[in-house]
Design a protein around this motif. Structure first.
Motif, PDB file in Angstrom:
ATOM      1  N   VAL A  11       0.800  -1.125  -0.016  1.00  0.00           N
ATOM      2  CA  VAL A  11       0.115  -0.099   0.022  1.00  0.00           C
ATOM      3  C   VAL A  11       0.954   1.341  -0.110  1.00  0.00           C
ATOM      4  N   ILE A  12       0.577   2.096  -0.880  1.00  0.00           N
ATOM      5  CA  ILE A  12       1.281   3.432  -0.853  1.00  0.00           C
ATOM      6  C   ILE A  12       0.301   4.556  -0.797  1.00  0.00           C
ATOM      7  N   GLY A  13       0.511   5.648   0.074  1.00  0.00           N
ATOM      8  CA  GLY A  13      -0.362   6.913   0.380  1.00  0.00           C
ATOM      9  C   GLY A  13       0.249   7.899  -0.206  1.00  0.00           C
ATOM     10  N   ILE A  14      -0.330   9.063  -0.057  1.00  0.00           N
ATOM     11  CA  ILE A  14       0.280  10.468  -0.890  1.00  0.00           C
ATOM     12  C   ILE A  14       0.008  11.511   0.654  1.00  0.00           C
ATOM     13  N   ASP A  15       0.803  12.086   0.919  1.00  0.00           N
ATOM     14  CA  ASP A  15       0.761  13.315   1.729  1.00  0.00           C
ATOM     15  C   ASP A  15       1.848  13.411   2.877  1.00  0.00           C
ATOM     16  N   ASP A  16       2.056  12.240   3.420  1.00  0.00           N
ATOM     17  CA  ASP A  16       3.098  11.950   4.712  1.00  0.00           C
ATOM     18  C   ASP A  16       2.629  12.730   5.775  1.00  0.00           C
ATOM     19  N   ILE A  17       1.239  12.551   6.362  1.00  0.00           N
ATOM     20  CA  ILE A  17       0.837  13.097   7.385  1.00  0.00           C
ATOM     21  C   ILE A  17       1.397  12.542   8.712  1.00  0.00           C
ATOM     22  N   ALA A  18       1.062  13.332   9.772  1.00  0.00           N
ATOM     23  CA  ALA A  18       1.842  12.772  11.003  1.00  0.00           C
ATOM     24  C   ALA A  18       1.487  11.097  11.274  1.00  0.00           C
ATOM     25  N   PRO A  26       4.464   1.161   9.199  1.00  0.00           N
ATOM     26  CA  PRO A  26       4.381   2.675   8.828  1.00  0.00           C
ATOM     27  C   PRO A  26       4.478   2.691   7.429  1.00  0.00           C
ATOM     28  N   LEU A  27       3.573   3.662   6.843  1.00  0.00           N
ATOM     29  CA  LEU A  27       3.063   3.853   5.399  1.00  0.00           C
ATOM     30  C   LEU A  27       4.285   4.400   4.438  1.00  0.00           C
ATOM     31  N   THR A  28       4.429   3.672   3.460  1.00  0.00           N
ATOM     32  CA  THR A  28       5.304   4.341   2.252  1.00  0.00           C
ATOM     33  C   THR A  28       4.335   5.386   1.659  1.00  0.00           C
ATOM     34  N   THR A  29       4.953   6.546   1.544  1.00  0.00           N
ATOM     35  CA  THR A  29       3.908   7.604   0.842  1.00  0.00           C
ATOM     36  C   THR A  29       4.738   8.608   0.202  1.00  0.00           C
ATOM     37  N   ILE A  30       4.274   9.533  -0.446  1.00  0.00           N
ATOM     38  CA  ILE A  30       4.726  10.427  -1.165  1.00  0.00           C
ATOM     39  C   ILE A  30       4.461  11.823  -0.252  1.00  0.00           C
ATOM     40  N   ARG A  31       5.452  12.290   0.103  1.00  0.00           N
ATOM     41  CA  ARG A  31       5.734  13.459   0.947  1.00  0.00           C
ATOM     42  C   ARG A  31       5.226  14.896   0.278  1.00  0.00           C
ATOM     43  N   VAL A  32       4.308  15.425   0.949  1.00  0.00           N
ATOM     44  CA  VAL A  32       4.011  16.822   0.427  1.00  0.00           C
ATOM     45  C   VAL A  32       4.448  17.757   1.554  1.00  0.00           C
ATOM     46  N   PRO A  33       5.416  18.696   1.257  1.00  0.00           N
ATOM     47  CA  PRO A  33       6.082  19.484   2.273  1.00  0.00           C
ATOM     48  C   PRO A  33       4.978  20.646   2.826  1.00  0.00           C
ATOM     49  N   ARG A  34       3.979  20.285   3.623  1.00  0.00           N
ATOM     50  CA  ARG A  34       2.898  21.099   3.775  1.00  0.00           C
ATOM     51  C   ARG A  34       2.913  22.509   4.674  1.00  0.00           C
ATOM     52  N   GLU A  35       4.006  22.359   5.608  1.00  0.00           N
ATOM     53  CA  GLU A  35       4.463  23.692   6.179  1.00  0.00           C
ATOM     54  C   GLU A  35       5.156  24.608   5.175  1.00  0.00           C
ATOM     55  N   TYR A  94       4.731  29.481  -8.292  1.00  0.00           N
ATOM     56  CA  TYR A  94       5.705  28.824  -7.473  1.00  0.00           C
ATOM     57  C   TYR A  94       5.371  27.457  -7.574  1.00  0.00           C
ATOM     58  N   VAL A  95       6.452  26.566  -7.232  1.00  0.00           N
ATOM     59  CA  VAL A  95       6.443  25.007  -7.303  1.00  0.00           C
ATOM     60  C   VAL A  95       7.006  24.484  -6.099  1.00  0.00           C
ATOM     61  N   ILE A  96       6.096  23.547  -5.389  1.00  0.00           N
ATOM     62  CA  ILE A  96       6.509  22.775  -4.482  1.00  0.00           C
ATOM     63  C   ILE A  96       6.787  21.488  -4.823  1.00  0.00           C
ATOM     64  N   GLU A  97       7.956  20.769  -4.453  1.00  0.00           N
ATOM     65  CA  GLU A  97       8.319  19.448  -5.017  1.00  0.00           C
ATOM     66  C   GLU A  97       8.013  18.482  -3.923  1.00  0.00           C
ATOM     67  N   THR A  98       7.643  17.246  -4.412  1.00  0.00           N
ATOM     68  CA  THR A  98       7.139  16.009  -3.726  1.00  0.00           C
ATOM     69  C   THR A  98       8.256  15.152  -3.761  1.00  0.00           C
ATOM     70  N   GLU A  99       8.405  14.136  -2.591  1.00  0.00           N
ATOM     71  CA  GLU A  99       9.267  12.949  -2.667  1.00  0.00           C
ATOM     72  C   GLU A  99       8.928  11.694  -2.178  1.00  0.00           C
ATOM     73  N   LEU A 100       9.140  10.711  -2.735  1.00  0.00           N
ATOM     74  CA  LEU A 100       8.505   9.264  -2.160  1.00  0.00           C
ATOM     75  C   LEU A 100       9.443   8.998  -0.832  1.00  0.00           C
ATOM     76  N   VAL A 101       8.727   8.392   0.244  1.00  0.00           N
ATOM     77  CA  VAL A 101       9.187   8.141   1.737  1.00  0.00           C
ATOM     78  C   VAL A 101       8.820   6.664   1.695  1.00  0.00           C
ATOM     79  N   ILE A 102      10.181   5.793   1.700  1.00  0.00           N
ATOM     80  CA  ILE A 102       9.785   4.461   1.726  1.00  0.00           C
ATOM     81  C   ILE A 102       9.753   3.950   3.305  1.00  0.00           C
ATOM     82  N   ARG A 103       8.790   3.238   3.561  1.00  0.00           N
ATOM     83  CA  ARG A 103       8.626   2.822   4.819  1.00  0.00           C
ATOM     84  C   ARG A 103       8.350   1.225   4.789  1.00  0.00           C
ATOM     85  N   LYS A 104       7.461   0.747   5.519  1.00  0.00           N
ATOM     86  CA  LYS A 104       7.433  -0.810   5.760  1.00  0.00           C
ATOM     87  C   LYS A 104       5.944  -1.163   4.985  1.00  0.00           C
TER      88      LYS A 104
END
Length: 352
Positions: free
Chosen positions: A268-275, A283-292, A316-326
């Motif tokens: 399973v893969i998500g998007i956002d990287d919420i807390a 722990p969720l593998t997800t695409i991090r959106v730097p929301r702050e 303006y452009v905000i980049e995202t990146e993959l965060v690999i977890r379990k």
């Protein structure tokens, strides 16, 4: 008796204009002068009369921030970033949420105009082009996210989901996944639709034709229901891409109750990287959106827009990146078919 700015100025031995600049956190005031003024403010228990200041300078100290729903964990970091930038510059923030309700949205716009906000960051797709235009026609600067192109009094921040999605697709391909499903966000949500289109196109280009593609509201229960449609196919997927972390966690909960292992049998893969994504099990593998960063950039974009004589917005452009977890791994399919049958019949799908 309430003290005035003139009282503070007299106590501190400065002019009222200097007191005003200190309270507005003007960076060009010396530390020694700032300390004297703030000591006088504290001694006299002085509080600025916001309404009087508005009458004096002809504009308010308010900036607006509009979100979809306060309970969605996607938004707190945006709020923190926006507020910190505003407060550091002596401004206040009017926080409003639409709850995806048209009548509430009208009320939100009315409050923004009535409070004479200097500018507003719209972090929701609930406000359409006509509503945005009604704000700019009132002279209110607006910054949007993934919704428009720059114009007069209008800036846009593009969240580049493409980079993170490409990384995620390469990640699951490297793990040997070939059967891929998608549970996107609501089809009526413009951001969700953009993510879905980019994801489906990216999967196809990699030779991973997604099947099926389902939709879900941004909550756990709706996501759990969407899993039923996903696993009812003849060839169930070994990985599910989800349009948000909330959807992903609902999916994982439903699969767990069916006895299907994540990631052993379905990744399973998500998007956002919420807390909460780090606290999920696994722990969720997800695409991090730097929301702050998104919140900070939103305020800076508004502030810049208001200072420009031409009032022409920027992109303006905000980049995202993959965060690999379990929650992602090479799938094992030996027991998956039997467990899928159990999930379809609902024998292990009842929520506690």
């Amino acid at each position: 008796m309430a003290h005035t700015m003139h009282d503070v100025a007299k106590r501190a031995g400065v002019s009222p204009a200097t007191v005003s600049r200190v309270l507005s956190k003007n960076p060009y005031i010396s530390a020694e002068t700032t300390d004297r003024v703030m000591s006088a403010v504290k001694e006299l228990h002085y509080h600025r009369n916001v309404h009087a200041r508005r009458l004096a300078i002809g504009k308010s100290d308010l900036f607006g921030l509009v979100i979809s729903e306060i309970a969605n964990p996607f938004f707190p970091e945006i709020i923190r970033g926006f507020q910190s930038e505003a407060w550091d510059r002596g401004f206040d923030v009017l926080l409003l949420n639409t709850e995806y309700n048209p009548e509430r949205t009208k009320s939100v716009v009315r409050k923004l105009i009535e409070n004479d906000v200097r500018g507003v960051a719209v972090m929701t797709s609930s406000l359409d082009g006509e509503v945005i235009q009604s704000l700019t026609q009132e002279g209110i600067a607006v910054v949007l996210s993934n919704m428009s192109t720059p114009d007069r009094l209008l800036s846009n921040i593009t969240i580049d989901y493409g980079r993170g999605l490409s990384q995620a697709i390469e990640h699951i391909a490297s793990l040997g996944h070939r059967r891929v499903a998608v549970i996107a966000g609501p089809p009526t949500n413009q951001t969700a639709a953009n993510i879905e289109n980019a994801l489906v196109e990216g999967l196809k280009q990699r030779g991973l034709d997604p099947d099926p593609v389902a939709h879900s509201a941004y909550n756990l229960d709706a996501a759990a229901e969407a899993v039923k449609a996903i696993v009812s196919t003849k060839r169930p997927p070994t990985v599910i891409f989800c349009g948000s972390d909330l959807i992903a966690m609902g999916v994982m909960a439903a699969l767990e109750q069916a006895g299907i292992e994540v990631p052993g049998e379905i990744s399973v893969i998500g998007i956002d990287d919420i807390a909460f994504s780090f606290l999920a099990r696994p722990p969720l593998t997800t695409i991090r959106v730097p929301r702050e960063e998104l919140g900070i950039t939103s305020f800076k974009a508004l502030n810049k827009l208001l200072k420009q004589k031409r009032n022409r917005g920027d992109e303006y452009v905000i980049e995202t990146e993959l965060v690999i977890r379990k929650s992602t791994a090479v799938a094992r399919t030996s027991l998956l078919r039997k467990k899928i049958d159990a999930l379809k019949t609902g024998s292990k799908f009842q929520r506690n």
